[in-house]
Write a protein that holds these residues in place. Structure first.
Motif, PDB file in Angstrom:
ATOM      1  N   ALA A 164      40.237  31.168  26.899  1.00 49.23           N
ATOM      2  CA  ALA A 164      40.140  31.191  28.363  1.00 49.23           C
ATOM      3  C   ALA A 164      41.526  31.122  28.986  1.00 49.23           C
ATOM      4  O   ALA A 164      41.786  31.755  30.014  1.00 49.23           O
ATOM      5  N   GLN A 165      42.443  30.385  28.352  1.00 51.80           N
ATOM      6  CA  GLN A 165      43.802  30.292  28.849  1.00 51.80           C
ATOM      7  C   GLN A 165      44.479  31.655  28.810  1.00 51.80           C
ATOM      8  O   GLN A 165      45.263  32.002  29.704  1.00 51.80           O
ATOM      9  N   ALA A 166      44.170  32.449  27.806  1.00 48.93           N
ATOM     10  CA  ALA A 166      44.734  33.803  27.739  1.00 48.93           C
ATOM     11  C   ALA A 166      44.259  34.643  28.922  1.00 48.93           C
ATOM     12  O   ALA A 166      45.037  35.419  29.498  1.00 48.93           O
ATOM     13  N   ASP A 167      43.009  34.495  29.301  1.00 44.63           N
ATOM     14  CA  ASP A 167      42.506  35.196  30.483  1.00 44.63           C
ATOM     15  C   ASP A 167      43.198  34.700  31.748  1.00 44.63           C
ATOM     16  O   ASP A 167      43.560  35.492  32.620  1.00 44.63           O
ATOM     17  N   ILE A 168      43.375  33.394  31.844  1.00 50.76           N
ATOM     18  CA  ILE A 168      44.064  32.813  33.006  1.00 50.76           C
ATOM     19  C   ILE A 168      45.487  33.353  33.095  1.00 50.76           C
ATOM     20  O   ILE A 168      45.962  33.731  34.176  1.00 50.76           O
ATOM     21  N   ASP A 169      46.156  33.407  31.950  1.00 45.52           N
ATOM     22  CA  ASP A 169      47.532  33.906  31.939  1.00 45.52           C
ATOM     23  C   ASP A 169      47.591  35.365  32.405  1.00 45.52           C
ATOM     24  O   ASP A 169      48.516  35.762  33.129  1.00 45.52           O
ATOM     25  N   ARG A 170      46.603  36.153  32.011  1.00 43.35           N
ATOM     26  CA  ARG A 170      46.579  37.557  32.430  1.00 43.35           C
ATOM     27  C   ARG A 170      46.351  37.672  33.935  1.00 43.35           C
ATOM     28  O   ARG A 170      47.000  38.481  34.610  1.00 43.35           O
ATOM     29  N   VAL A 171      45.430  36.870  34.476  1.00 42.67           N
ATOM     30  CA  VAL A 171      45.214  36.872  35.926  1.00 42.67           C
ATOM     31  C   VAL A 171      46.502  36.512  36.651  1.00 42.67           C
ATOM     32  O   VAL A 171      46.882  37.159  37.640  1.00 42.67           O
ATOM     33  N   CYS A 172      47.186  35.506  36.159  1.00 42.15           N
ATOM     34  CA  CYS A 172      48.437  35.087  36.797  1.00 42.15           C
ATOM     35  C   CYS A 172      49.486  36.195  36.755  1.00 42.15           C
ATOM     36  O   CYS A 172      50.237  36.380  37.719  1.00 42.15           O
ATOM     37  N   THR A 173      49.538  36.926  35.657  1.00 39.38           N
ATOM     38  CA  THR A 173      50.469  38.049  35.561  1.00 39.38           C
ATOM     39  C   THR A 173      50.127  39.124  36.592  1.00 39.38           C
ATOM     40  O   THR A 173      51.013  39.680  37.249  1.00 39.38           O
ATOM     41  N   ILE A 174      48.845  39.425  36.729  1.00 40.78           N
ATOM     42  CA  ILE A 174      48.409  40.416  37.725  1.00 40.78           C
ATOM     43  C   ILE A 174      48.834  39.972  39.116  1.00 40.78           C
ATOM     44  O   ILE A 174      49.419  40.747  39.881  1.00 40.78           O
ATOM     45  N   TRP A 175      48.526  38.738  39.466  1.00 38.55           N
ATOM     46  CA  TRP A 175      48.893  38.232  40.793  1.00 38.55           C
ATOM     47  C   TRP A 175      50.404  38.249  40.994  1.00 38.55           C
ATOM     48  O   TRP A 175      50.895  38.670  42.034  1.00 38.55           O
ATOM     49  N   ASP A 224      41.563  41.522  46.835  1.00 38.20           N
ATOM     50  CA  ASP A 224      41.451  40.104  47.200  1.00 38.20           C
ATOM     51  C   ASP A 224      40.006  39.631  47.156  1.00 38.20           C
ATOM     52  O   ASP A 224      39.732  38.489  46.775  1.00 38.20           O
ATOM     53  N   ALA A 225      39.078  40.520  47.499  1.00 40.67           N
ATOM     54  CA  ALA A 225      37.658  40.177  47.371  1.00 40.67           C
ATOM     55  C   ALA A 225      37.271  40.059  45.902  1.00 40.67           C
ATOM     56  O   ALA A 225      36.518  39.157  45.509  1.00 40.67           O
ATOM     57  N   MET A 226      37.788  40.947  45.067  1.00 38.59           N
ATOM     58  CA  MET A 226      37.429  40.939  43.655  1.00 38.59           C
ATOM     59  C   MET A 226      37.966  39.708  42.929  1.00 38.59           C
ATOM     60  O   MET A 226      37.340  39.201  41.987  1.00 38.59           O
ATOM     61  N   TYR A 227      39.137  39.229  43.359  1.00 40.46           N
ATOM     62  CA  TYR A 227      39.735  38.066  42.674  1.00 40.46           C
ATOM     63  C   TYR A 227      39.402  36.742  43.352  1.00 40.46           C
ATOM     64  O   TYR A 227      39.742  35.678  42.812  1.00 40.46           O
ATOM     65  N   ALA A 228      38.730  36.764  44.493  1.00 39.10           N
ATOM     66  CA  ALA A 228      38.403  35.520  45.189  1.00 39.10           C
ATOM     67  C   ALA A 228      37.590  34.545  44.331  1.00 39.10           C
ATOM     68  O   ALA A 228      37.876  33.336  44.336  1.00 39.10           O
ATOM     69  N   PRO A 229      36.591  35.010  43.560  1.00 43.73           N
ATOM     70  CA  PRO A 229      35.878  34.050  42.714  1.00 43.73           C
ATOM     71  C   PRO A 229      36.768  33.399  41.658  1.00 43.73           C
ATOM     72  O   PRO A 229      36.526  32.256  41.261  1.00 43.73           O
ATOM     73  N   VAL A 230      37.785  34.119  41.197  1.00 46.47           N
ATOM     74  CA  VAL A 230      38.724  33.527  40.244  1.00 46.47           C
ATOM     75  C   VAL A 230      39.505  32.391  40.911  1.00 46.47           C
ATOM     76  O   VAL A 230      39.735  31.342  40.312  1.00 46.47           O
TER      77      VAL A 230
END
Length: 217
Positions: A131-142, A162-168
């Motif tokens: 899950a941390q790997a997914d979090i790291d990827r989201v952070c890279t995208i942002w 912004d709508a697509m990433y709001a639940p994250v």
């Protein structure tokens, strides 16, 4: 003419419903909410990530029925281009579509390990390495988006991304995920949107909890 409706499920637990609802709000579309009961089998399958074909949210507008979140986003961009759901620049538009597609089809471990729960707050939550790997990827995208746009949203102005990433963002708040300052500022911008505040207030007023999502892992 038939009224415009958006079928959604739980506001506390459903990431897909939040995406569709925000997209419609961003587009300035007037619609009536149709809420499926939390004990509805299809709704529970969607919320618990057990459905192979997610049919919520579902937008019905002027004879069209659209039930996939990305399809809803593209449809709304067609009928309301002035809303700016996609960036004006071709290259930025392609980037926006790419990161929307990535969150739409990926990050399965993040979804399963950190389910959306707007009423919940779990400080010190233990995050699995996958899950941390997914979090790291989201952070890279942002980080990449904000570096180019300068914020406050991923592409400067508010878009479908912004709508697509709001639940994250809500997941990060619920499970106390630590973010670097620029990313924390972006998360704060999303949470402060009037639309998000409206959704969160309604989520907190929901009477029914889904036991499977209330377990502290």
């Amino acid at each position: 003419m038939a009224k415009t409706t958006l079928t959604i499920s739980s506001k506390n637990y459903s990431s897909w419903s939040l995406r569709g609802w925000l997209l419609a709000k961003f587009a300035g579309l007037e619609f009536e909410e149709v809420v499926t009961a939390p004990d509805d089998a299809a709704a529970r399958a969607e919320i618990l990530l057990l459905s192979s074909s997610i049919l919520v949210p579902c937008l019905r507008h002027e004879g069209a029925t659209i039930w996939d979140t990305l399809a809803i986003a593209e449809y709304l961009n067609e009928i309301r281009p002035e809303a700016g759901l996609l960036p004006a620049d071709r290259i930025r538009r392609a980037h926006c579509r790419s990161i929307c597609g990535e969150i739409h089809s990926g990050f399965t471990t993040l979804r399963a390990s950190l389910p959306v729960n707007l009423k919940g707050h779990f400080p010190g939550f233990k995050i699995w390495s996958r899950a941390q790997a997914d979090i790291d990827r989201v952070c890279t995208i942002w980080r990449d988006c904000l570096k180019v746009s300068g914020g406050p949203f991923l592409f400067g102005a508010r878009t479908m991304a912004d709508a697509m990433y709001a639940p994250v963002v809500t997941r990060f708040m619920t499970y106390d995920v630590k973010l670097e300052p620029d990313l924390a500022a972006y998360a704060g911008t999303i949470m402060a949107m009037p639309e998000m505040q409206e959704w969160i207030e309604a989520a907190k007023a929901e009477p029914t909890d889904i036991e499977e999502l209330e377990v502290e892992y």
